[in-house]
Design an enzyme around this catalytic site. Structure first.
Site, short mmCIF file in Angstrom:
data_model
loop_
_atom_site.label_atom_id
_atom_site.label_comp_id
_atom_site.label_asym_id
_atom_site.label_seq_id
_atom_site.Cartn_x
_atom_site.Cartn_y
_atom_site.Cartn_z
N LEU A 239 0.80 -1.22 0.00
CA LEU A 239 0.00 0.00 0.00
C LEU A 239 0.84 1.27 0.00
CD1 LEU A 239 -2.71 -1.42 2.40
CD2 LEU A 239 -2.78 -1.31 -0.09
N HIS B 103 2.92 4.35 -1.64
CA HIS B 103 2.82 5.16 -2.86
C HIS B 103 4.15 5.13 -3.62
CE1 HIS B 103 -0.32 6.74 -0.25
NE2 HIS B 103 -0.94 7.11 -1.35
N ASP C 87 23.66 -12.49 3.11
CA ASP C 87 23.89 -13.30 1.91
C ASP C 87 25.37 -13.46 1.59
OD1 ASP C 87 23.14 -14.71 -0.50
OD2 ASP C 87 23.67 -12.91 -1.61
#
Lengths: 158, 158, 158, 158, 158, 158
Positions: free
Chosen positions: B75, B77, B128
């Site tokens: 949600l 923008h 990672d």
């Protein structure tokens, strides 16, 4: 020469060659726990498809993020995940929601980063949905719980 | 009716209408701290452009992730960020690297999620890069440090 | 417990585990038909590489959209499509263009959503290219025409 | 010379120059209606956060797709949408779900394609969630309902 | 301290803060020229919507790539481009196609990278479309032709 | 009928069907050489993790771009690359940096476009990082150096 596999002999970052690895069943589960005010937890617990389902939105965000992992983590391989699931456990004592994300693949490389990305983005989505009422929410722990498959075998967090 | 702004009166998720909000200078800083074995920390500290620059890779991953926030957090923008920076502080006592990410915008909505996403993905990238030597690394805290601009004003983490 | 495969026993959405499915040849064809004013249809028919090739643009948009399906449909698996084609049939009687999209894969899951996405985005692109002259264009039917491969076998629309 | 604005004098496709257009409040609403077997409609209606919330997933997919419109429709401008909402109306008489998507922007170009893309992808997601029980579901109508703002003014579907 | 603006005082890469820059009209044009066997050039020249429109596909690829620039070039700002166009000139003497790409923006930062990315990807797409008949095609020059707008003013390649 | 494999009999662009091709080891190396003012070259050579590591940023950009090739080149197949590496050679005589990118795959189609995309985006990133001091930098040659695997066998640039 670095001991880190993501660098070559000259110290240059590269995407590790996994072409020679076996195709095996790989699975990983990661967790992210987000702590919040008790009232925020109650708002989330009361929510449902009628009142606003925070966890439903966060679950989807996590699943979709798993599919974007190779776009986000620079040296990750693009993977055709065979399964992604994201679950939530409410811990009222700690006023906390625990996100668990599991990814699976039949492939040549592990899916730890996919599981960690799914759990992290699901937790961040909970933050986004509730930040207007509780800006102090904190993700207190994000970690790999277990992984299996591949040459390095099975790992379980202690 | 939910008190959460991301849901409408019927409990349906929506992207909040920010069309009526003022264009103001907005800024947010978020932190993510990743704890690891002392030898892992040393490997990262010894690294540089010649031996493998873990933090250089993680910084770029964080900056690029900030630009993908609206793709990741359902949600949020889409925003034209004017500035993103990601910095690292090595905490040898705690055997930990603290990631700080700052985002800025002249716009109608805050950039907290962009800063949190940048910090989270930078920390996951450290994971990672080093997971082959230390699978137990844990992101022990991810949170908003401060934000300013907009109607809700300035917030600083206690 | 839901009968819908995209939910688990607790009603939580998940990406279905296809790891146990066979790798078979899979193919699907979908159609989307867009109706328009006869003058709009004539503009499109007159177009070519010299005057403006609406269908050439729409075809590419459809092909590229097929590759983004897993990004768009939340619970779709990322797939390595082996073939995508998009064709158009002009139906002058109905003042309509019929888009047909076909996708193929050697893999563990079907490609119906890829074909439907390709056909839908190709039709929307026709709308985009012509909306300045005909805002009333309508996609009057979008559906799966046939699919083959996999455990559920062959389906053909009646 | 083409009358279609997406082509230049030589018939070459281009992204129309909107730099000279005014920044105005723009809004568009599009609809997509998906027809299905009555039992499928009942399965969806019975669903909720506990049993599987098909419409909650489809709503999010639609909202997220609106943000990807410029990635999907080749000649669309990238836009900083200020608002996206997606709603569903169940039409039991026709055994159909009507998707309505509304997008808003303060900007130099309209948001019709964003609304159409949101409605289309939400409807396709409903198809994806239910295809295992009803492969014959059909999107029977996708169209622009209304748009306002900009030089071409207000349009309402008849 | 580096003289390169993309690094801060400590040598860390960052996305330059453009929040303080003026919103001005910005424009940039870049070129990429791809040399090929005369027969390959003839194949492309003979092509059209009926026989295979290589340049039509390459033009769209270039336009769409301009919109992805911030995704590709790590420290580029996300921009709401107001215009993108890609044109081709056939140079029979040199057996070469010259790609020209122009981007425009009303904004706080230049669009050189967008124009260069559009030209490069258009040229690479020509390569992709023709590589089966001519693997030796070479992009012999990729450069900025001119740019205007912003504090650094106008630049024209000599 | 076109001789170009990316078009069908009617001249329509399509993604070539590779479903019938063998899975073989495929590899490709591409080069892009960027020429610049000697002072610019010196700035880059002096750079490191402390002073600003231009080549480290460009390398990552190239690696990440290889993974986006199917998103950029319209008719490329999505591929699960097993390896990507990007290296730089400084040519002081010509005041030039030569980018070499190598991609590998066990799959049904070649990785030439992935290698070319990685080399091109790495070179463009060097341009972006240094453009404030040297807008005249030019990529003087982008080409495939060699490829192996698949039915068309091995190719080496003369």
């Amino acid at each position: 020469m670095s001991k880190l596999t993501h660098f070559d002999k000259k110290g240059a970052a590269h995407m590790v060659d996994v072409g020679g690895k076996d195709v095996t069943e790989r699975e990983a589960t990661a967790a992210a726990s987000i702590k919040m005010a008790p009232e925020t937890l109650k708002l989330i617990q009361d929510g449902d498809a009628k009142k606003g389902d925070v966890l439903g939105v966060a679950r989807l965000a996590g699943i979709m993020a798993a599919k974007k992992t190779a776009d986000l983590i620079p040296l990750c391989h693009p993977l055709a995940l065979s399964n992604v699931s994201v679950d939530f456990t409410v811990n009222e004592v700690e006023s906390m929601i625990e996100v668990h994300a599991t990814c699976k693949l039949k492939g040549r490389t592990g899916v730890e980063m996919e599981a960690l990305t799914a759990a992290s983005i699901a937790a961040l989505t909970i933050y986004d949905m509730c930040k207007a009422v509780d800006r102090g929410m904190t993700i207190v722990e994000t970690k790999l719980l277990k992984k299996s498959g591949g040459k390095s075998g099975t790992y379980e967090a202690s």
